[in-house]
Design a protein around this motif. Structure first.
Motif, PDB file in Angstrom:
ATOM      1  N   ALA A  57       0.831  -1.215   0.000  1.00 62.55           N
ATOM      2  CA  ALA A  57       0.000   0.000   0.000  1.00 62.55           C
ATOM      3  C   ALA A  57       0.857   1.253   0.000  1.00 62.55           C
ATOM      4  O   ALA A  57       0.501   2.269  -0.605  1.00 62.55           O
ATOM      5  N   TYR A  58       2.000   1.213   0.667  1.00 63.23           N
ATOM      6  CA  TYR A  58       2.888   2.383   0.719  1.00 63.23           C
ATOM      7  C   TYR A  58       3.925   2.383  -0.404  1.00 63.23           C
ATOM      8  O   TYR A  58       4.773   3.283  -0.466  1.00 63.23           O
ATOM      9  N   GLY A  59       3.850   1.378  -1.256  1.00 61.24           N
ATOM     10  CA  GLY A  59       4.774   1.328  -2.392  1.00 61.24           C
ATOM     11  C   GLY A  59       6.223   1.152  -1.973  1.00 61.24           C
ATOM     12  O   GLY A  59       7.137   1.669  -2.623  1.00 61.24           O
ATOM     13  N   LEU A  60       6.439   0.407  -0.884  1.00 58.99           N
ATOM     14  CA  LEU A  60       7.810   0.211  -0.399  1.00 58.99           C
ATOM     15  C   LEU A  60       8.503  -0.861  -1.231  1.00 58.99           C
ATOM     16  O   LEU A  60       8.001  -1.988  -1.327  1.00 58.99           O
ATOM     17  N   PRO A  61       9.638  -0.551  -1.841  1.00 59.49           N
ATOM     18  CA  PRO A  61      10.332  -1.552  -2.659  1.00 59.49           C
ATOM     19  C   PRO A  61      11.005  -2.591  -1.774  1.00 59.49           C
ATOM     20  O   PRO A  61      11.728  -2.249  -0.842  1.00 59.49           O
ATOM     21  N   VAL A  62      10.750  -3.877  -2.040  1.00 56.83           N
ATOM     22  CA  VAL A  62      11.285  -4.950  -1.188  1.00 56.83           C
ATOM     23  C   VAL A  62      12.488  -5.617  -1.852  1.00 56.83           C
ATOM     24  O   VAL A  62      13.586  -5.628  -1.314  1.00 56.83           O
ATOM     25  N   GLU A  63      12.268  -6.151  -3.035  1.00 56.63           N
ATOM     26  CA  GLU A  63      13.347  -6.880  -3.725  1.00 56.63           C
ATOM     27  C   GLU A  63      14.312  -5.901  -4.392  1.00 56.63           C
ATOM     28  O   GLU A  63      13.930  -4.807  -4.819  1.00 56.63           O
ATOM     29  N   PHE A  64      15.571  -6.332  -4.511  1.00 54.96           N
ATOM     30  CA  PHE A  64      16.573  -5.544  -5.225  1.00 54.96           C
ATOM     31  C   PHE A  64      16.725  -6.079  -6.644  1.00 54.96           C
ATOM     32  O   PHE A  64      16.672  -7.296  -6.877  1.00 54.96           O
ATOM     33  N   ASP A  65      16.909  -5.171  -7.573  1.00 56.88           N
ATOM     34  CA  ASP A  65      17.103  -5.512  -8.977  1.00 56.88           C
ATOM     35  C   ASP A  65      18.350  -6.404  -9.118  1.00 56.88           C
ATOM     36  O   ASP A  65      19.339  -6.205  -8.414  1.00 56.88           O
ATOM     37  N   PRO A  66      18.316  -7.404 -10.033  1.00 53.33           N
ATOM     38  CA  PRO A  66      19.497  -8.271 -10.241  1.00 53.33           C
ATOM     39  C   PRO A  66      20.775  -7.477 -10.516  1.00 53.33           C
ATOM     40  O   PRO A  66      21.865  -7.881 -10.104  1.00 53.33           O
ATOM     41  N   LYS A  67      20.643  -6.320 -11.222  1.00 57.93           N
ATOM     42  CA  LYS A  67      21.816  -5.478 -11.515  1.00 57.93           C
ATOM     43  C   LYS A  67      22.485  -5.012 -10.224  1.00 57.93           C
ATOM     44  O   LYS A  67      23.695  -4.953 -10.097  1.00 57.93           O
ATOM     45  N   VAL A  68      21.626  -4.647  -9.249  1.00 56.07           N
ATOM     46  CA  VAL A  68      22.120  -4.174  -7.953  1.00 56.07           C
ATOM     47  C   VAL A  68      22.834  -5.311  -7.232  1.00 56.07           C
ATOM     48  O   VAL A  68      23.931  -5.132  -6.691  1.00 56.07           O
ATOM     49  N   MET A  69      22.230  -6.501  -7.239  1.00 55.38           N
ATOM     50  CA  MET A  69      22.816  -7.639  -6.529  1.00 55.38           C
ATOM     51  C   MET A  69      24.136  -8.083  -7.165  1.00 55.38           C
ATOM     52  O   MET A  69      25.060  -8.509  -6.471  1.00 55.38           O
ATOM     53  N   THR A  70      24.213  -7.964  -8.485  1.00 54.30           N
ATOM     54  CA  THR A  70      25.469  -8.297  -9.181  1.00 54.30           C
ATOM     55  C   THR A  70      26.567  -7.346  -8.730  1.00 54.30           C
ATOM     56  O   THR A  70      27.715  -7.752  -8.489  1.00 54.30           O
ATOM     57  N   GLN A  71      26.210  -6.061  -8.616  1.00 50.48           N
ATOM     58  CA  GLN A  71      27.196  -5.069  -8.186  1.00 50.48           C
ATOM     59  C   GLN A  71      27.657  -5.328  -6.753  1.00 50.48           C
ATOM     60  O   GLN A  71      28.836  -5.171  -6.428  1.00 50.48           O
ATOM     61  N   VAL A  72      26.714  -5.761  -5.891  1.00 54.68           N
ATOM     62  CA  VAL A  72      27.060  -6.064  -4.497  1.00 54.68           C
ATOM     63  C   VAL A  72      28.138  -7.134  -4.432  1.00 54.68           C
ATOM     64  O   VAL A  72      29.080  -7.036  -3.637  1.00 54.68           O
ATOM     65  N   GLU A 102      19.462   2.970  -6.529  1.00 45.35           N
ATOM     66  CA  GLU A 102      18.453   2.273  -5.733  1.00 45.35           C
ATOM     67  C   GLU A 102      18.375   2.853  -4.317  1.00 45.35           C
ATOM     68  O   GLU A 102      17.292   3.035  -3.764  1.00 45.35           O
ATOM     69  N   ALA A 103      19.542   3.154  -3.730  1.00 51.20           N
ATOM     70  CA  ALA A 103      19.571   3.727  -2.378  1.00 51.20           C
ATOM     71  C   ALA A 103      18.895   5.096  -2.355  1.00 51.20           C
ATOM     72  O   ALA A 103      18.128   5.407  -1.433  1.00 51.20           O
ATOM     73  N   LEU A 104      19.155   5.902  -3.372  1.00 50.51           N
ATOM     74  CA  LEU A 104      18.529   7.228  -3.461  1.00 50.51           C
ATOM     75  C   LEU A 104      17.018   7.099  -3.583  1.00 50.51           C
ATOM     76  O   LEU A 104      16.256   7.819  -2.933  1.00 50.51           O
ATOM     77  N   ASP A 158       7.727  -6.547  11.994  1.00 49.28           N
ATOM     78  CA  ASP A 158       8.195  -7.922  11.800  1.00 49.28           C
ATOM     79  C   ASP A 158       9.340  -8.049  10.798  1.00 49.28           C
ATOM     80  O   ASP A 158       9.798  -9.151  10.513  1.00 49.28           O
ATOM     81  N   ARG A 159       9.806  -6.928  10.256  1.00 48.69           N
ATOM     82  CA  ARG A 159      10.854  -7.008   9.231  1.00 48.69           C
ATOM     83  C   ARG A 159      11.504  -5.640   9.033  1.00 48.69           C
ATOM     84  O   ARG A 159      10.944  -4.606   9.399  1.00 48.69           O
ATOM     85  N   VAL A 160      12.683  -5.681   8.426  1.00 52.18           N
ATOM     86  CA  VAL A 160      13.357  -4.444   8.014  1.00 52.18           C
ATOM     87  C   VAL A 160      13.449  -4.468   6.499  1.00 52.18           C
ATOM     88  O   VAL A 160      13.852  -5.475   5.906  1.00 52.18           O
ATOM     89  N   ILE A 161      13.038  -3.388   5.863  1.00 50.79           N
ATOM     90  CA  ILE A 161      13.228  -3.244   4.412  1.00 50.79           C
ATOM     91  C   ILE A 161      14.430  -2.315   4.251  1.00 50.79           C
ATOM     92  O   ILE A 161      14.330  -1.107   4.469  1.00 50.79           O
ATOM     93  N   PRO A 162      15.603  -2.875   3.932  1.00 54.42           N
ATOM     94  CA  PRO A 162      16.832  -2.077   3.987  1.00 54.42           C
ATOM     95  C   PRO A 162      16.995  -1.136   2.797  1.00 54.42           C
ATOM     96  O   PRO A 162      16.473  -1.395   1.711  1.00 54.42           O
ATOM     97  N   MET A 163      17.734  -0.070   3.017  1.00 50.58           N
ATOM     98  CA  MET A 163      18.072   0.844   1.915  1.00 50.58           C
ATOM     99  C   MET A 163      19.135   0.203   1.022  1.00 50.58           C
ATOM    100  O   MET A 163      19.143   0.396  -0.184  1.00 50.58           O
ATOM    101  N   LEU A 164      19.996  -0.590   1.632  1.00 47.45           N
ATOM    102  CA  LEU A 164      21.064  -1.287   0.909  1.00 47.45           C
ATOM    103  C   LEU A 164      20.917  -2.788   1.124  1.00 47.45           C
ATOM    104  O   LEU A 164      20.450  -3.222   2.177  1.00 47.45           O
ATOM    105  N   PRO A 165      21.318  -3.616   0.165  1.00 48.01           N
ATOM    106  CA  PRO A 165      21.215  -5.070   0.332  1.00 48.01           C
ATOM    107  C   PRO A 165      21.957  -5.553   1.577  1.00 48.01           C
ATOM    108  O   PRO A 165      22.966  -4.972   1.982  1.00 48.01           O
ATOM    109  N   HIS A 166      21.442  -6.648   2.185  1.00 40.23           N
ATOM    110  CA  HIS A 166      22.017  -7.164   3.429  1.00 40.23           C
ATOM    111  C   HIS A 166      23.492  -7.523   3.300  1.00 40.23           C
ATOM    112  O   HIS A 166      24.245  -7.424   4.280  1.00 40.23           O
TER     113      HIS A 166
END
Length: 710
Positions: free
Chosen positions: A217-232, A301-303, A313-321
């Motif tokens: 409902a609040y439009g909170l992004p949960v999953e990270f784009d594969p491009k972001v995860m590759t960079q991590v 993504e962070a911006l 019950d959860r944290v939706i992080p600004m940066l991947p875990h």
């Protein structure tokens, strides 16, 4: 004024509103309207009143005409009862839109409105002319299936109406499914909006679906784009010798992290040594900017996210875990890159020198607030023995924190000590306990040190006149402060207000005076309500609540984008890269960064509050019929809110008070019985029984307990 006078006034105004009306002087108006000579003074009086109300204007030539309606654009905020408000950037007050004038506007739509020149109530009034852009394109709903079609009931009561779903667009949803609906037609008068199901979140009773619904409902992004995860994967590598080159080596300094038991993203460490009578306080912050390069997929993504979101019950992080809990987390015994603010503090609490530098650190121990409290407040022999080498440092830290706090309070910093809520859930997400969050000597110690670092960094870059992102908190609205001042006079308190402004020290003095009194909860809440919200800005206008000339957020780059942004500026400055071109770059981008970060912070706060409200409702469902002690925390014409010791708040509706007819007095925030003179006011202690809980509306209804009804 009598009814005839008001009739004449309306007739004259309606006459001037007619499309055929031509601007006239008073003599011409008198002739056309048939006003006799002895009635001329009354005509002048009516015209003067209409001008004062802003409904008509008079030209330089003395000709009267209707005021032109002002057209402006803003965001429509709907109310479940049908009316709404339009917020306009730069305008102090929202504009009220009656239900009859919404013109099909829905919650969060961008609309063009005309504002009536007349001010009939406490707010300006307007009407929606056009919906320029729809704000809610997707809505979280509960699906209901009929034989040949379905409809979706929005979770957000502000949306206003159910959404018709053709069967072929239901995606196979069944009764009780939580679904995300994309609106295909927004409907019109007498016709519901239409939509299609784009995602089935799960059944309303499935574990976690309730919180997931709020996330969507609040439009909170949960999953990270594969491009972001590759960079991590490429950046989350152990610290190398090359990474450490040119940095201040602090690996042999005794330092610790102090966080909650369940914290995983440890982005700040503290150290303390003595130099004769002076304290050398180090605040060491994870150098996230070393791993999140500007304009990279990670940075974009962070911006966009702006902040981590902490739900029950959860944290939706600004940066991947892999970053936030890994290489950017200051884990015990591991070498980490940091930005350190090392401050020399004299015994008076004055920061007489400081160094801001890139560093490499290695944390000795990961401490918890609980164990530090056991050392400093409880003097627990077992815990003190376990951390024996660190105990002297903790004792000096407590000493310094007290000095810093005393100095901050002396200048007027305001400390509201309202309890935050901690919700304990079982493995299925059901609330099993709700309690106030413990704010103790350890949490305050870290708070004092982080405030010192944030102020030091902000002042440094303010005086260097470089582009920066500040955390600012404006003066309270003068009208609200005047109302507060008038109200507290009833209790024998006063505020010194000069030039329509109040110094934070005045509010701090007030809070000190009421400490421990029966009226403390009442006046503390009203004082808090008179304050504005803090935000991010590129202009440094100071922080009212902290009574600070300069303040910024430097200490949490893992979870807040503004901190990450100013780390980049600091590092560019330290490395001599802040030339004209780079300064121009920051000058251009920072206003939007600050604005967006403020908006994302509001969204995160609202989502967090919503999940806590939901879990409180679920928890109290198991206590219907039980009686609790509480304090009246809000009063309105429709009833009063009561807050229980566990921070749960519910409403005692005025309709449930059957012993008398109760009148609401806004100036004293009281409900008063006409016959009995019985009073319900803020801060009053009452006993209430849980009557009803509504998960959809997130509301709890109380009734007065039998012993309180007489």
């Amino acid at each position: 004024m009598d009814a005839k006078y008001e009739q004449r006034k309306k007739m004259i105004y309606d006459f001037m509103c007619d499309d055929m009306y031509v601007p006239m002087k008073i003599k011409e108006l008198a002739i056309v309207l048939g006003v006799k000579k002895d009635q001329r003074p009354q005509l002048e009086q009516i015209l003067n009143e209409l001008m004062t109300e802003g409904r008509i204007v008079c030209s330089k030539r003395g000709k009267f005409s209707k005021s032109e309606e002002k057209k402006i654009t803003g965001t429509f905020q709907a109310h479940p009862k049908g009316f709404g408000f339009v917020s306009v950037e730069g305008e102090k007050e929202d504009i009220f839109i009656p239900e009859s004038e919404t013109n099909g506007a829905m919650h969060m739509d961008t609309v063009e409105i005309s504002v009536s020149p007349a001010v009939t109530g406490r707010r300006r009034e307007g009407k929606v002319l056009h919906v320029l852009e729809r704000g809610m394109k997707q809505v979280v709903c509960t699906y209901q299936l009929n034989k040949n079609f379905g409809f979706a009931v929005p979770d957000n009561p502000k949306f206003g109406s159910d959404i018709f779903i053709p069967l072929e667009r239901s995606k196979g949803a069944v009764n009780g499914h939580k679904v995300v609906v994309e609106i295909t037609q927004y409907g019109k008068k007498g016709k519901n909006p239409e939509g299609k199901v784009v995602e089935i979140l799960g059944h309303i009773n499935d574990p976690g679906v309730d919180i997931l619904s709020i996330v969507r409902a609040y439009g909170l992004p949960v999953e990270f784009d594969p491009k972001v995860m590759t960079q991590v994967e490429h950046v989350a590598k152990p610290v190398s010798e090359a990474d450490m080159a040119g940095r201040m080596d602090l690996r042999d300094w005794q330092m610790v992290t102090i966080d909650g038991e369940d914290a995983k993203d440890l982005d700040d460490a503290v150290s303390l040594t003595m130099d004769h009578e002076n304290y050398i306080l180090g605040v060491h912050i994870a150098d996230v900017s070393n791993y999140v390069q500007e304009h990279s997929a990670l940075d974009t993504e962070a911006l966009k996210r702006g902040t981590s979101v902490y739900l029950v019950d959860r944290v939706i992080p600004m940066l991947p875990h892999a970053l936030s809990n890994g290489i950017c987390s200051l884990n015990q015994g591991e070498e980490r890159l940091a930005l350190s603010c090392i401050m020399t503090v004299n015994p008076k609490g004055e920061i007489i020198d400081h160094t801001i530098t890139e560093s490499v650190i290695c944390v000795d121990r990961r401490m918890t607030y609980t164990n530090v409290k056991k050392i400093l407040a409880d003097h627990d022999p077992e815990v003190m023995a376990e951390y024996e080498p660190l105990v002297p440092m903790f004792e000096k830290m407590a000493e310094l924190a007290a000095i810093l706090r005393k100095k901050r309070m002396k200048r007027g910093s305001i400390d509201f000590d309202f309890p935050e809520t901690k919700v304990i859930l079982d493995k299925n997400g059901n609330p099993v306990d709700i309690r106030p969050y413990d704010r103790n000597v350890a949490t305050k110690l870290i708070e004092d040190f982080m405030l010192a670092a944030n102020e030091t960094v902000a002042a440094e870059y303010y005086w260097r006149e470089l582009p920066f992102v500040y955390r600012t908190h404006e003066q309270p609205d003068s009208e609200k402060i005047q109302k507060l001042s008038t109200f507290i006079n009833n209790f024998g308190y006063s505020l010194h207000i000069g030039s329509d402004e109040v110094h934070p020290k005045e509010l701090q003095k007030l809070l000190e005076k009421i400490d421990g009194t029966s009226e403390e909860p009442l006046i503390s809440r009203l004082t808090l309500r008179s304050m504005k919200q803090a935000r991010y800005t590129v202009e440094n206008t100071g922080h009212f609540g902290l009574a600070a000339d300069c303040y910024c957020h430097f200490t949490s780059p893992i979870r807040r984008y503004p901190d990450l942004q100013i780390h980049r500026i600091i590092k560019d400055s330290l490395r001599g890269r802040l030339g004209e071109k780079r300064i121009g770059h920051y000058t251009q981008i920072l206003p939007e960064v600050a604005k967006h970060a403020s908006e994302m912070e509001r969204r995160a706060d609202e989502a967090e509050r919503e999940t806590i409200k939901l879990k409180k409702v679920q928890y109290m469902e198991n206590h219907i019929g039980e009686t609790f002690a509480g304090v009246i925390s809000g009063v309105a014409e429709y009833g009063f809110f009561v807050e229980l010791e566990n921070t749960v708040e519910g409403l005692v509706r005025v309709t449930s008070l059957t012993d008398d007819f109760y009148q609401y007095y806004e100036e004293t925030y009281e409900l008063v019985g006409e016959a009995t003179n019985r009073r319900f006011k803020l801060g009053q202690q009452v006993r209430v029984t849980v009557d009803n809980c509504d998960r959809i509306m997130r509301t709890i209804d109380f009734t007065l307990a039998d012993s309180d009804e007489n």
